[in-house]
Design a protein around this motif. Sequence first.
Motif, PDB file in Angstrom:
ATOM      1  N   ASN A 170      86.084   1.988  39.527  1.00 52.90           N
ATOM      2  CA  ASN A 170      87.413   1.878  40.135  1.00 52.90           C
ATOM      3  C   ASN A 170      88.183   3.192  40.114  1.00 52.90           C
ATOM      4  OD1 ASN A 170      86.916  -0.783  40.613  1.00 52.90           O
ATOM      5  ND2 ASN A 170      88.317  -1.569  39.067  1.00 52.90           N
ATOM      6  N   ASN A 171      89.190   3.237  40.962  1.00 47.02           N
ATOM      7  CA  ASN A 171      90.121   4.363  41.010  1.00 47.02           C
ATOM      8  C   ASN A 171      91.404   3.980  40.262  1.00 47.02           C
ATOM      9  OD1 ASN A 171      91.591   2.675  42.739  1.00 47.02           O
ATOM     10  ND2 ASN A 171      90.790   3.645  44.572  1.00 47.02           N
ATOM     11  N   HIS A 172      92.427   4.781  40.408  1.00 51.43           N
ATOM     12  CA  HIS A 172      93.703   4.544  39.731  1.00 51.43           C
ATOM     13  C   HIS A 172      94.446   3.306  40.241  1.00 51.43           C
ATOM     14  CE1 HIS A 172      94.624   6.796  43.331  1.00 51.43           C
ATOM     15  NE2 HIS A 172      95.895   6.428  43.219  1.00 51.43           N
ATOM     16  N   LEU A 173      94.021   2.773  41.407  1.00 53.67           N
ATOM     17  CA  LEU A 173      94.638   1.568  41.971  1.00 53.67           C
ATOM     18  C   LEU A 173      93.925   0.292  41.550  1.00 53.67           C
ATOM     19  CD1 LEU A 173      95.145   2.885  45.623  1.00 53.67           C
ATOM     20  CD2 LEU A 173      96.839   2.815  43.763  1.00 53.67           C
ATOM     21  N   GLY A 174      92.798   0.458  40.839  1.00 51.43           N
ATOM     22  CA  GLY A 174      92.025  -0.707  40.433  1.00 51.43           C
ATOM     23  C   GLY A 174      91.099  -1.216  41.520  1.00 51.43           C
ATOM     24  N   THR A 175      90.880  -0.403  42.560  1.00 52.84           N
ATOM     25  CA  THR A 175      89.952  -0.761  43.633  1.00 52.84           C
ATOM     26  C   THR A 175      88.764   0.201  43.592  1.00 52.84           C
ATOM     27  OG1 THR A 175      91.147   0.629  45.222  1.00 52.84           O
ATOM     28  CG2 THR A 175      91.820  -1.683  45.070  1.00 52.84           C
ATOM     29  N   GLN A 176      87.734  -0.080  44.371  1.00 54.87           N
ATOM     30  CA  GLN A 176      86.530   0.759  44.347  1.00 54.87           C
ATOM     31  C   GLN A 176      86.884   2.213  44.661  1.00 54.87           C
ATOM     32  OE1 GLN A 176      83.145   0.262  43.858  1.00 54.87           O
ATOM     33  NE2 GLN A 176      82.965  -1.942  43.772  1.00 54.87           N
ATOM     34  N   HIS A 177      86.364   3.127  43.876  1.00 52.00           N
ATOM     35  CA  HIS A 177      86.602   4.559  44.043  1.00 52.00           C
ATOM     36  C   HIS A 177      85.951   5.046  45.341  1.00 52.00           C
ATOM     37  CE1 HIS A 177      86.361   8.874  43.320  1.00 52.00           C
ATOM     38  NE2 HIS A 177      87.308   8.702  42.407  1.00 52.00           N
ATOM     39  N   ALA A 178      86.617   5.957  46.040  1.00 48.24           N
ATOM     40  CA  ALA A 178      86.113   6.498  47.304  1.00 48.24           C
ATOM     41  C   ALA A 178      84.726   7.106  47.144  1.00 48.24           C
ATOM     42  CB  ALA A 178      87.091   7.538  47.856  1.00 48.24           C
ATOM     43  N   GLY A 179      84.473   7.777  46.032  1.00 53.42           N
ATOM     44  CA  GLY A 179      83.169   8.389  45.800  1.00 53.42           C
ATOM     45  C   GLY A 179      82.067   7.349  45.656  1.00 53.42           C
ATOM     46  N   ALA A 180      82.382   6.232  45.013  1.00 52.85           N
ATOM     47  CA  ALA A 180      81.414   5.153  44.875  1.00 52.85           C
ATOM     48  C   ALA A 180      81.127   4.533  46.246  1.00 52.85           C
ATOM     49  CB  ALA A 180      81.930   4.095  43.905  1.00 52.85           C
ATOM     50  N   LEU A 181      82.172   4.340  47.049  1.00 49.64           N
ATOM     51  CA  LEU A 181      81.985   3.794  48.397  1.00 49.64           C
ATOM     52  C   LEU A 181      81.130   4.726  49.252  1.00 49.64           C
ATOM     53  CD1 LEU A 181      85.538   2.399  49.215  1.00 49.64           C
ATOM     54  CD2 LEU A 181      83.488   1.115  48.578  1.00 49.64           C
ATOM     55  N   PHE A 182      81.369   6.022  49.133  1.00 48.80           N
ATOM     56  CA  PHE A 182      80.583   6.982  49.895  1.00 48.80           C
ATOM     57  C   PHE A 182      79.119   6.921  49.478  1.00 48.80           C
ATOM     58  CE2 PHE A 182      78.458  10.971  50.573  1.00 48.80           C
ATOM     59  CZ  PHE A 182      78.633  11.130  51.934  1.00 48.80           C
ATOM     60  N   THR A 183      78.859   6.855  48.178  1.00 49.71           N
ATOM     61  CA  THR A 183      77.471   6.795  47.711  1.00 49.71           C
ATOM     62  C   THR A 183      76.790   5.523  48.201  1.00 49.71           C
ATOM     63  OG1 THR A 183      78.048   8.114  45.775  1.00 49.71           O
ATOM     64  CG2 THR A 183      75.982   6.887  45.679  1.00 49.71           C
ATOM     65  N   LEU A 184      77.509   4.417  48.197  1.00 44.95           N
ATOM     66  CA  LEU A 184      76.969   3.165  48.741  1.00 44.95           C
ATOM     67  C   LEU A 184      76.580   3.354  50.204  1.00 44.95           C
ATOM     68  CD1 LEU A 184      76.516   0.038  48.489  1.00 44.95           C
ATOM     69  CD2 LEU A 184      78.882  -0.192  49.296  1.00 44.95           C
ATOM     70  N   ALA A 185      77.478   3.942  51.001  1.00 46.90           N
ATOM     71  CA  ALA A 185      77.226   4.142  52.432  1.00 46.90           C
ATOM     72  C   ALA A 185      76.082   5.120  52.680  1.00 46.90           C
ATOM     73  CB  ALA A 185      78.495   4.625  53.121  1.00 46.90           C
TER      74      ALA A 185
END
Length: 148
Positions: free
Chosen positions: A43-58
Amino acid sequence: MVYDRIKQQMMDTLPFVRLLGIRIDAIGNGTSEVSMPADPKLNNHLGTQHAGALFTLAETASGAAMAGAFADLILGLRPVAKESRIQYQKVAKGATRASGRVPGDIAALKAALSTDGKVAFPVEVDVFDEHGTLAAQVQVDWYLSEKR
C-alpha cells in the motif's frame, strides 16, 4: 501444455514478481491474466495499492501476453521491454488483477520476426481492483530478437 511451461519459467526467473505475491493465472495466444493479493505492505500512504506495485503487475501481464503470442518461439528469443506508459485512472482498493493482450495480427508479427530476426510491438494492459474498477491502463512496447 506450453503456456503452463511459460508461466512456470516466468515465476522461476522473476524474483521481484514473487516478492510482491503476483501470480500469473492464465496465458493464451497473446493474452494473459495476472493477479496480486491485497497486502498492507503493497500500500501507499492512502492505504490503497502503491503505484509501483500496480506497474509491476501490469508489466508482468504484458510480458506474459507477449510470451503467449510467441509461445512456440519464445525459448529462442531475447525479449526486452523497450518503453512503458501508464495512465492511472482510479485508486486501486484491495486485490488487483491485470489483463494483457497483444493487439493486431500475431501472425504478421511472427512473419516480421522471421524475415528481420527482430520485431517490436505494443502490449496493452488493463488493471482492475477487487471491485472491478479500472485502476490503470498500460502499454508496454516489447522488442524481440533472436538469440545468437
